[in-house]
Design a protein around this motif. Sequence first.
Motif, PDB file in Angstrom:
ATOM      1  N   GLY A 236       0.796  -1.227   0.000  1.00 28.90           N
ATOM      2  CA  GLY A 236       0.000   0.000   0.000  1.00 28.90           C
ATOM      3  C   GLY A 236       0.824   1.270   0.000  1.00 28.90           C
ATOM      4  N   ASP A 254      -3.543  -4.563  -7.480  1.00 30.75           N
ATOM      5  CA  ASP A 254      -3.221  -5.698  -6.612  1.00 30.75           C
ATOM      6  C   ASP A 254      -2.017  -6.470  -7.128  1.00 30.75           C
ATOM      7  OD1 ASP A 254      -5.316  -5.178  -4.878  1.00 30.75           O
ATOM      8  OD2 ASP A 254      -6.750  -6.315  -6.090  1.00 30.75           O
ATOM      9  N   ASP A 312       2.010  -4.557   5.864  1.00 32.81           N
ATOM     10  CA  ASP A 312       0.633  -5.021   5.657  1.00 32.81           C
ATOM     11  C   ASP A 312       0.146  -5.701   6.924  1.00 32.81           C
ATOM     12  OD1 ASP A 312      -1.742  -6.168   4.899  1.00 32.81           O
ATOM     13  OD2 ASP A 312      -0.995  -6.938   2.979  1.00 32.81           O
ATOM     14  N   SER A 314      -2.620  -7.091   7.461  1.00 35.92           N
ATOM     15  CA  SER A 314      -3.499  -8.235   7.211  1.00 35.92           C
ATOM     16  C   SER A 314      -2.712  -9.500   6.871  1.00 35.92           C
ATOM     17  CB  SER A 314      -4.464  -7.909   6.062  1.00 35.92           C
ATOM     18  OG  SER A 314      -3.758  -7.796   4.839  1.00 35.92           O
ATOM     19  N   ASN A 338      -0.401  -0.636   7.615  1.00 37.28           N
ATOM     20  CA  ASN A 338      -1.517  -0.361   6.709  1.00 37.28           C
ATOM     21  C   ASN A 338      -2.511  -1.520   6.673  1.00 37.28           C
ATOM     22  OD1 ASN A 338      -2.987   1.067   4.781  1.00 37.28           O
ATOM     23  ND2 ASN A 338      -1.826   0.221   3.071  1.00 37.28           N
ATOM     24  N   LYS A 339      -3.687  -1.240   6.113  1.00 38.28           N
ATOM     25  CA  LYS A 339      -4.770  -2.222   5.909  1.00 38.28           C
ATOM     26  C   LYS A 339      -5.352  -2.727   7.225  1.00 38.28           C
ATOM     27  CE  LYS A 339      -2.660  -3.751   1.547  1.00 38.28           C
ATOM     28  NZ  LYS A 339      -2.332  -4.870   0.650  1.00 38.28           N
ATOM     29  N   ASP A 341      -8.159  -2.051   8.241  1.00 36.03           N
ATOM     30  CA  ASP A 341      -9.588  -2.301   8.032  1.00 36.03           C
ATOM     31  C   ASP A 341      -9.855  -3.777   7.755  1.00 36.03           C
ATOM     32  OD1 ASP A 341      -8.036  -1.429   5.705  1.00 36.03           O
ATOM     33  OD2 ASP A 341      -9.836  -1.920   4.540  1.00 36.03           O
ATOM     34  N   LEU A 342      -8.782  -4.547   7.485  1.00 35.49           N
ATOM     35  CA  LEU A 342      -8.909  -5.989   7.245  1.00 35.49           C
ATOM     36  C   LEU A 342      -8.541  -6.743   8.526  1.00 35.49           C
ATOM     37  CD1 LEU A 342      -7.131  -6.154   3.762  1.00 35.49           C
ATOM     38  CD2 LEU A 342      -9.602  -6.032   4.210  1.00 35.49           C
ATOM     39  N   SER A 364      -5.433   3.012   7.586  1.00 38.09           N
ATOM     40  CA  SER A 364      -6.126   2.344   6.477  1.00 38.09           C
ATOM     41  C   SER A 364      -6.260   3.396   5.388  1.00 38.09           C
ATOM     42  CB  SER A 364      -7.509   1.844   6.892  1.00 38.09           C
ATOM     43  OG  SER A 364      -8.257   1.487   5.736  1.00 38.09           O
TER      44      SER A 364
END
Length: 462
Positions: A236, A254, A312, A314, A338-339, A341-342, A364
């Motif tokens: 990200g 992705d 990451d 997640s 980051n991420k 939200d997952l 996020s």
Amino acid sequence: MEMDFDTIAAISTFPGEAGIGIVRLSGNEAIDIVSKIFKPYKPKDLKKVKTHTLHYGNIIDPETKEVYDEVLVSIMKKPNTYTREDVVEINCHGGIVVTSKILELVLKHGARIAEPGEFTKRAFLNGRIDLSQAEAVIDIIRAKTMLANKYAQKQLSGYIGSRIMDIKDKIMGLLVHILALIDFPEEDVDELEREQMLNTAKEIIGDIDRLLLSSESGRIIREGLKTAIIGKPNVGKSSLLNALLKENRAIVTDIPGTTRDIIEEYVNVKGIPIKLIDTAGIRDTDELVEKIGVSKSKEVLMEADLILFVLDASKELSREDYEIFDILTDKDTIFVLNKIDLPKKIDEEELKNLTKGGIIIEVSTVEKIGLEELENTIYNLVFKGDISLKEDAVVINSRHKEALINAKKYMESCLNAIERGYSEDFISIDLNAALDQLGKITGETATEDLINKIFERFCVGK
């Protein structure tokens, strides 16, 4: 007292489509030259009009009688002008053709094309501004934030020059005292007198230190904080760049390895220009173009002021993450998780051990979570101790810093000589050398080569 120069001219506005363009002249012949090509709406002698007045009319080629443009001519008579010379500005319609044709006409009738920064150089040489004020002009032009503009305006007002003059006055006072002792060697220096000399030298060193204190923050305010966004592919990094910029500057997919080259953009964080550098994901790869991008990323890592290491949340830490930890330097680093939200899979305890108690910010980029906290953290890292935000702070450039460091060395040598009871002749040499270094900042002792080098950085027309 102004010096006698020839008359110079240049286009002082951006060369492109615009509402207006300005052709500027400066010198003793400026008004005469414009009088030859300007036909005012109401007949008048431009040499007899009041200073700082505007006059409506047309620019006309005296030979062909061709009308070049409908203009307003500004007449500004010395000494109350930017250069302390007669200055005329022809305000015409914008555009490359119109301004260029008028400039050609002006040159044809006696002016010469100005060198980069020559108008400001004349302001300096004619004594209207000192060298530090002249340098502030280019800082204002290049300012990337209002904070950078604020401190450049402060420098333009003569604030740095006045601080330097205060220090020089103290050194001169000490030097006069030392010279008196040389002239009257029969006068012994008592303990109280030596103590006063020592205190003055220490006070001068303290004054120099206070100016040097804001040097690094000053560089960042002017040039921007070089911030490298690093991490393995697809964590990200580009999304973070876009989120901080609040626009889609970098391609986000992705597919690992999308970013092949270095992307640089400025973002304003509370007045600080942050130069964000989105790098290619660091990983082992056999793909040639991506390999070059990874190599560039490692170079940027070494040169950055601040590192945003994106991970990451997640996913569990991978071999590629560990390899990046291994190449981190001792530079300020913010670990951006980051991420969030997952569902979180990263081992937070292991992460804390790897970061050695460093700063971890959870974000996020999709949900815009944690970005304000990240900006606040960057801001606090830049201004440790709130140095450059004090009202009496001075933002000095690298040239000023070098001169101040040298002046401090001479003052420390002077202090040592007084403490050891050395001859007044030795002490006076150090004091004169310190004065010479400070004079380089304001311009009194700057060499012609140095002055020319400074003004070469300016644009033509300023």
